[in-house]
Motif scaffolding. Structure first.
Motif, short mmCIF file in Angstrom:
data_model
loop_
_atom_site.label_atom_id
_atom_site.label_comp_id
_atom_site.label_asym_id
_atom_site.label_seq_id
_atom_site.Cartn_x
_atom_site.Cartn_y
_atom_site.Cartn_z
N LEU A 285 13.70 -26.78 15.73
CA LEU A 285 12.48 -26.06 15.36
C LEU A 285 12.55 -25.54 13.93
CD1 LEU A 285 11.75 -24.02 18.62
CD2 LEU A 285 10.33 -25.83 17.65
N ARG A 286 13.74 -25.09 13.53
CA ARG A 286 13.91 -24.57 12.18
C ARG A 286 13.64 -25.68 11.15
NH1 ARG A 286 18.52 -22.71 12.74
NH2 ARG A 286 18.08 -20.49 12.94
N THR A 297 -0.10 -18.60 7.11
CA THR A 297 -0.20 -17.74 8.30
C THR A 297 0.53 -18.36 9.48
OG1 THR A 297 -2.36 -16.94 7.56
CG2 THR A 297 -1.78 -16.57 9.87
N ALA A 298 0.33 -19.66 9.68
CA ALA A 298 0.98 -20.35 10.79
C ALA A 298 2.49 -20.39 10.60
CB ALA A 298 0.42 -21.77 10.92
N GLN A 299 2.92 -20.54 9.34
CA GLN A 299 4.36 -20.58 9.07
C GLN A 299 5.03 -19.24 9.39
OE1 GLN A 299 5.63 -21.28 4.98
NE2 GLN A 299 7.04 -22.84 5.72
N LYS A 300 4.34 -18.14 9.04
CA LYS A 300 4.88 -16.81 9.35
C LYS A 300 5.00 -16.61 10.86
CE LYS A 300 3.37 -14.36 5.18
NZ LYS A 300 2.51 -13.26 4.67
N GLN A 301 3.97 -17.04 11.58
CA GLN A 301 3.98 -16.90 13.04
C GLN A 301 5.10 -17.74 13.65
OE1 GLN A 301 2.27 -14.89 14.96
NE2 GLN A 301 3.27 -15.69 16.81
N ALA A 302 5.30 -18.96 13.10
CA ALA A 302 6.35 -19.84 13.62
C ALA A 302 7.73 -19.24 13.37
CB ALA A 302 6.23 -21.21 12.97
N LYS A 303 7.91 -18.63 12.21
CA LYS A 303 9.21 -18.01 11.90
C LYS A 303 9.48 -16.81 12.80
CE LYS A 303 9.65 -19.49 7.08
NZ LYS A 303 9.70 -19.06 5.66
N ARG A 304 8.42 -16.04 13.09
CA ARG A 304 8.60 -14.91 14.01
C ARG A 304 9.02 -15.39 15.39
NH1 ARG A 304 4.12 -12.43 11.27
NH2 ARG A 304 2.67 -13.30 12.81
N GLU A 305 8.39 -16.47 15.84
CA GLU A 305 8.72 -17.02 17.15
C GLU A 305 10.14 -17.57 17.16
OE1 GLU A 305 8.16 -17.94 21.13
OE2 GLU A 305 7.00 -16.68 19.74
N ALA A 307 12.62 -16.49 15.31
CA ALA A 307 13.53 -15.34 15.34
C ALA A 307 13.65 -14.77 16.75
CB ALA A 307 13.03 -14.27 14.37
N ARG A 308 12.53 -14.76 17.46
CA ARG A 308 12.56 -14.26 18.84
C ARG A 308 13.43 -15.14 19.73
NH1 ARG A 308 10.34 -15.00 23.68
NH2 ARG A 308 9.26 -16.89 23.01
N LEU A 309 13.31 -16.45 19.57
CA LEU A 309 14.12 -17.37 20.36
C LEU A 309 15.60 -17.22 20.05
CD1 LEU A 309 11.89 -20.58 20.16
CD2 LEU A 309 12.28 -19.13 22.17
N GLU A 310 15.91 -16.97 18.77
CA GLU A 310 17.31 -16.78 18.39
C GLU A 310 17.90 -15.53 19.04
OE1 GLU A 310 16.94 -16.84 14.16
OE2 GLU A 310 17.64 -18.92 14.01
N ARG A 311 17.07 -14.47 19.13
CA ARG A 311 17.56 -13.24 19.78
C ARG A 311 17.81 -13.47 21.26
NH1 ARG A 311 13.54 -10.88 16.55
NH2 ARG A 311 12.13 -10.72 18.34
N ILE A 312 16.90 -14.20 21.90
CA ILE A 312 17.06 -14.47 23.33
C ILE A 312 18.28 -15.35 23.56
CG2 ILE A 312 16.03 -15.62 25.33
CD1 ILE A 312 13.29 -14.86 24.22
N GLY A 313 18.41 -16.34 22.71
CA GLY A 313 19.55 -17.26 22.87
C GLY A 313 20.85 -16.58 22.59
#
Length: 313
Positions: A285-286, A297-305, A307-313
């Motif tokens: 994904l990265r 805008t979409a790129q910022k949203q994708a990066k936030r998502e 980062a969230r996946l990395e925290r969960i993982g």
């Protein structure tokens, strides 16, 4: 018990009921009912109550009547700290004769009393409200094993009810690690069924109407049965609480164990130069985000998502 014993107890009960009225100072109490045989610290802060306490300490036996204030009168007293009891209808007529063991003044003005309740009484008349409360009263029959047996209750029934209450207290202590051992010893070694019932009511922190019903109950068997039922409910609540806490603890421990194992797995995979499936997906994904021509805008949203996946993982 022989016929003579029965007649002696019966005569004693009737002699108490026929006894002339006696006069005593009265101390009305809020939010508590003083049950026979119980010693409690009490704070008296209102003007007349302080006057009652001080006057009692000047008497020879330091005795007074302690009565609970009815809930419907509580509101008026709570709204106005200077309000006082003005009629017999504002207190429960069944009360207790008590002795003041100690009185000490608090820094602000109220007095603290150590009061030991002696026996049940019925207030017949409020004869004075100024400067202190004074009442006429008569003693009520004592609630004892002897009077219960004389009235027809089997001694085995009283013994069984007493034992059942003590067993429940033992279970309650096992469910509560903070239950004082000394208190449990007192409950388990009590040889007075009525006193055990009164102690149970106090320890269950029952509200005023419930405790007043306990004070007014003259049938020892009925009193024990009611306390047994109330204690059963409390123990059941403790059981459920412990079960819920146990399940919650297991769930938390399971989550912590899973997190720890995930971290260990990551460390091993990093040392071996491998990626676990989740990490591989995140890496893909990265790359896609980096190489993709996404709007800002979409790129910022994708990066936030990401980062969230990395925290969960």
């Amino acid at each position: 018990m022989g016929e003579e014993g029965f007649m002696d107890i019966t005569a004693s009960v009737f002699s108490r009921q026929d006894k002339q009225l006696e006069t005593s100072l009265l101390l009305p109490l809020r939010n508590i009912v003083l049950l026979p045989g119980i010693t409690l610290p009490i704070v008296a802060g209102r003007r007349r109550s302080v006057a009652v306490a001080e006057s009692t300490m000047l008497t020879e036996h330091k005795q007074l009547i302690v009565a609970a204030i009815r809930p419907e009168a509580q509101g008026r007293l709570e709204e106005d700290e200077k309000a006082e009891i003005n009629s017999l209808e504002e207190i429960y007529p069944v009360a207790t004769l008590a002795v003041v063991k100690k009185m000490s003044r608090l820094p602000i003005g109220p007095v603290q009393l150590i009061i030991e309740s002696l026996e049940r009484v019925r207030i017949e008349q409020l004869i004075q409200t100024e400067p202190t409360y004074t009442v006429n009263y008569q003693l009520l029959p004592q609630v004892t094993t002897e009077t219960a047996i004389a009235a027809g209750t089997e001694q085995q029934t009283l013994a069984a009810l007493t034992s059942a209450i003590q067993s429940l207290w033992q279970e309650a202590a096992m469910l509560n690690s903070n239950f004082p051992e000394e208190l449990l010893a007192v409950l388990l070694h009590s040889d007075d069924p009525a006193q055990l019932a009164y102690q149970t009511s106090i320890l269950l922190q029952q509200d005023v109407p419930e405790m007043q019903a306990v004070l007014e109950e003259e049938n020892l068997e009925m009193l024990l049965r009611q306390m047994l039922e109330d204690l059963k409910q409390e123990v059941e609540v403790q059981r459920l609480r412990r079960e819920i806490l146990g399940e919650t603890k297991k769930e938390i421990e399971g989550q912590q164990r899973e997190f720890f194992l995930r971290q260990q797995l990551k460390q091993i995979q990093e040392e071996l130069g491998e990626l676990d499936p989740d990490s591989q997906e995140i890496e893909e994904l990265r790359v896609r985000i980096k190489e993709g021509q996404l709007p800002e805008t979409a790129q910022k949203q994708a990066k936030r998502e990401l980062a969230r996946l990395e925290r969960i993982g």
